[in-house]
Design a protein around this motif. Structure first.
Motif, PDB file in Angstrom:
ATOM      1  N   VAL A 142       0.843  -1.206   0.000  1.00  0.00           N
ATOM      2  CA  VAL A 142       0.000   0.000   0.000  1.00  0.00           C
ATOM      3  C   VAL A 142       0.875   1.252   0.000  1.00  0.00           C
ATOM      4  N   GLY A 143       1.985   1.195   0.724  1.00  0.00           N
ATOM      5  CA  GLY A 143       2.851   2.362   0.852  1.00  0.00           C
ATOM      6  C   GLY A 143       3.669   2.685  -0.380  1.00  0.00           C
ATOM      7  N   ILE A 144       3.718   1.761  -1.350  1.00  0.00           N
ATOM      8  CA  ILE A 144       4.448   2.047  -2.592  1.00  0.00           C
ATOM      9  C   ILE A 144       3.475   2.064  -3.773  1.00  0.00           C
ATOM     10  N   ASP A 145       2.266   2.511  -3.472  1.00  0.00           N
ATOM     11  CA  ASP A 145       1.181   2.585  -4.463  1.00  0.00           C
ATOM     12  C   ASP A 145       0.622   4.009  -4.451  1.00  0.00           C
ATOM     13  N   PRO A 146       1.258   4.955  -5.173  1.00  0.00           N
ATOM     14  CA  PRO A 146       0.832   6.359  -5.084  1.00  0.00           C
ATOM     15  C   PRO A 146      -0.573   6.620  -5.612  1.00  0.00           C
ATOM     16  N   ALA A 147      -1.097   5.751  -6.482  1.00  0.00           N
ATOM     17  CA  ALA A 147      -2.386   6.027  -7.113  1.00  0.00           C
ATOM     18  C   ALA A 147      -3.560   5.870  -6.157  1.00  0.00           C
ATOM     19  N   HIS A 148      -3.433   4.985  -5.169  1.00  0.00           N
ATOM     20  CA  HIS A 148      -4.611   4.646  -4.354  1.00  0.00           C
ATOM     21  C   HIS A 148      -5.106   5.810  -3.506  1.00  0.00           C
ATOM     22  N   ARG A 179      12.941   5.252  -5.240  1.00  0.00           N
ATOM     23  CA  ARG A 179      12.280   6.540  -5.058  1.00  0.00           C
ATOM     24  C   ARG A 179      11.071   6.581  -5.987  1.00  0.00           C
ATOM     25  N   LEU A 180       9.932   6.997  -5.451  1.00  0.00           N
ATOM     26  CA  LEU A 180       8.701   7.105  -6.227  1.00  0.00           C
ATOM     27  C   LEU A 180       8.332   8.575  -6.344  1.00  0.00           C
ATOM     28  N   ILE A 181       8.066   9.030  -7.549  1.00  0.00           N
ATOM     29  CA  ILE A 181       7.642  10.412  -7.768  1.00  0.00           C
ATOM     30  C   ILE A 181       6.289  10.383  -8.474  1.00  0.00           C
ATOM     31  N   ALA A 182       5.269  10.924  -7.809  1.00  0.00           N
ATOM     32  CA  ALA A 182       3.921  10.996  -8.381  1.00  0.00           C
ATOM     33  C   ALA A 182       3.628  12.440  -8.768  1.00  0.00           C
ATOM     34  N   LEU A 183       3.297  12.643 -10.032  1.00  0.00           N
ATOM     35  CA  LEU A 183       3.054  13.988 -10.569  1.00  0.00           C
ATOM     36  C   LEU A 183       1.583  14.152 -10.913  1.00  0.00           C
ATOM     37  N   ARG A 184       0.954  15.164 -10.341  1.00  0.00           N
ATOM     38  CA  ARG A 184      -0.438  15.502 -10.664  1.00  0.00           C
ATOM     39  C   ARG A 184      -0.454  16.908 -11.241  1.00  0.00           C
ATOM     40  N   GLU A 185      -0.614  17.014 -12.562  1.00  0.00           N
ATOM     41  CA  GLU A 185      -0.574  18.329 -13.209  1.00  0.00           C
ATOM     42  C   GLU A 185      -1.859  19.086 -12.933  1.00  0.00           C
ATOM     43  N   ILE A 186      -1.707  20.252 -12.318  1.00  0.00           N
ATOM     44  CA  ILE A 186      -2.858  21.091 -11.987  1.00  0.00           C
ATOM     45  C   ILE A 186      -3.232  21.968 -13.180  1.00  0.00           C
ATOM     46  N   ASP A 187      -2.224  22.573 -13.802  1.00  0.00           N
ATOM     47  CA  ASP A 187      -2.425  23.341 -15.036  1.00  0.00           C
ATOM     48  C   ASP A 187      -1.066  23.450 -15.723  1.00  0.00           C
ATOM     49  N   GLU A 188      -0.981  24.261 -16.764  1.00  0.00           N
ATOM     50  CA  GLU A 188       0.267  24.347 -17.518  1.00  0.00           C
ATOM     51  C   GLU A 188       1.419  24.884 -16.680  1.00  0.00           C
ATOM     52  N   GLU A 189       1.082  25.635 -15.649  1.00  0.00           N
ATOM     53  CA  GLU A 189       2.122  26.267 -14.829  1.00  0.00           C
ATOM     54  C   GLU A 189       2.472  25.479 -13.579  1.00  0.00           C
ATOM     55  N   ARG A 190       1.498  24.751 -13.027  1.00  0.00           N
ATOM     56  CA  ARG A 190       1.699  24.136 -11.707  1.00  0.00           C
ATOM     57  C   ARG A 190       1.467  22.619 -11.750  1.00  0.00           C
TER      58      ARG A 190
END
Length: 452
Positions: free
Chosen positions: A173-179, A233-244
């Motif tokens: 669970v701890g290496i599952d960023p999507a949940h 290392r796990l990096i989860a990216l959630r794009e908010i908009d073109e800038e952020r």
């Protein structure tokens, strides 16, 4: 799809099991120091399927020995603390912290019986509120110089909780960023100023946007996995908009821990420790880079859910984890309250005592789990072949395992790669204790800054 044989290989941790041999190459959390407070410092412990008893003698030394007396097998968890050891209540046989038999008082005065008797015993060390045991052969490894071990006691807090399932599904669970965008979804956001001690309830670094809003509205992260000198290392990216873009950096610390951001000021280092093949404890050290930890508040918050003496959850399978269909329709994704530990517990316990991985269908979002299992199988094979595994550290190598770096915040969509490192380094340099900057991160920041 995974075969049953492969699933057994990575889940079963008995003394003769391949994964059990691997786990015995590392220090394991055996109890919280808090559990041995009070006038009678004796506690039964089950660890890696072994029935043991943990005690502190009159000199303050810790012992971890077989629970059943070498004489006739009576339970030493009911023994008496006296005369430099733990005395069996059946016939008075006395054992010290190293398992040596000191006295067999019912035997003739000139008896040499006790000289040839030794209870199996394991070394124990106290570190940051946890008592650690080494159940392997030979000299134990050194502890890495990660933040939770480098920070002073005033800036750390340790706790634990019981989960009624195999250790591996609890770890995964701890290496599952999507949940987190689903299992931990809240339909309303709280005042982030009241979020102390709570995970996913504060604001993201560099913004006033609540984590609950980010997880709810941006539920399809891009997940990157990098292999490191301590694990992944796990990096989860959630794009908010073109800038952020929201960036969340977490770590898998081999073999069975992860290091994640709890808030802008605190991280959680959490181990998933097999009690036996169908039960585990999570042990967590919370580390603050700012003010000393409010240990009373942190403990009181967690004791609302966990019951002593065994740190079992008040919400569990027997009461449907507090499930409320009205809450599920209007407040939370699960309908199981606000504590994410309950959400995680339901998810992993609902898979069964040992998850049947022969029937699962993994997707792109499971890439860290796929890579971790591959690493785990590789290191199990090493130990079976007589080699030392990954992260079995000598003193010199242990000093190089630092950090690891974490981050949870909103940065630039272009340039997030350097932004998260700068946030982590700034927090370390501002800490009231000497929080080391991992050389890998420091090197990249210097290199990138010089190139601009």
């Amino acid at each position: 799809m995974m075969s049953q044989e492969a699933n057994d290989q990575i889940t079963r941790t008995g003394r003769q099991d391949p994964c059990g041999k691997l786990m015995r190459m590392y220090w394991q959390p055996a109890a919280l120091v808090d559990e041995l407070q009070g006038p009678r410092a004796v506690r039964p412990v089950k660890l890696l399927g072994e029935n043991l008893v943990l005690f502190r003698d009159e000199q303050g030394r810790y012992g971890l020995i077989d629970r059943h007396c070498a004489h006739r097998g009576a339970d030493l968890a009911f023994g008496r603390l006296e005369n430099g050891g733990l005395r069996c209540a059946f016939h008075g046989w006395l054992f010290d912290v190293s398992g040596l038999c000191l006295e067999t008082p019912a035997e003739p005065k000139d008896s040499k019986l006790c000289q040839g008797i030794k209870q199996r015993a394991y070394p124990v060390v106290e570190k940051r509120g946890i008592l650690w045991a080494y159940l392997g052969e030979g000299e134990p490894p050194a502890f890495p110089e990660i933040d939770c071990f480098v920070a002073p006691d005033s800036h750390t807090f340790a706790f634990k909780g019981h989960i009624n399932c195999n250790w591996l599904q609890a770890l995964e669970v701890g290496i599952d960023p999507a949940h987190a965008s689903f299992l931990h979804r809240f339909f309303e956001d709280e005042d982030t100023s009241t979020a102390y001690g709570k995970q996913f309830r504060g604001a993201s670094a560099g913004s006033d946007m609540p984590m609950t809003k980010i997880l709810r509205e941006y539920d399809n992260p891009i997940i990157n996995v990098e292999h490191t000198e301590y694990g992944m290392r796990l990096i989860a990216l959630r794009e908010i908009d073109e800038e952020r873009t929201h960036v969340r950096v977490t770590n898998q610390l081999f073999p069975h821990a992860f290091v994640i951001p709890m808030s802008t000021e605190m991280t959680i280092t959490q181990w998933h420790v097999p009690i036996d093949d169908e039960n585990c404890y999570w042990y967590a050290i919370f580390t603050s880079y700012a003010a000393p930890v409010d240990k009373k508040k942190m403990r009181d918050q967690r004791l609302e859910l966990y019951e002593l003496p065994d740190y079992t959850s008040r919400k569990n399978k027997a009461n449907d984890y507090g499930f409320d269909p009205h809450e599920q329709a209007t407040e939370t994704y699960t309908g199981m309250g606000n504590d994410i530990n309950v959400h995680d517990q339901w998810a992993v316990e609902s898979m069964g005592a040992i998850q049947d991985r022969t029937n699962e269908h993994l997707g792109t979002s499971d890439k860290a789990i796929v890579q971790y299992r591959r690493l785990l199988r590789q290191e199990i094979e090493k130990v079976v072949g007589g080699e030392k595994p990954f992260m079995f550290l000598d003193e010199a190598h242990a000093r190089s395992i630092q950090g690891p770096a974490t981050m949870d915040g909103i940065g630039p969509t272009r340039g997030w790669e350097i932004y998260w490192m700068e946030v982590d380094v700034k927090r370390r340099r501002g800490a009231p204790w000497a929080a080391p900057v991992p050389s890998e991160i420091a090197g990249k920041i210097r290199h990138l800054s010089a190139a601009e």
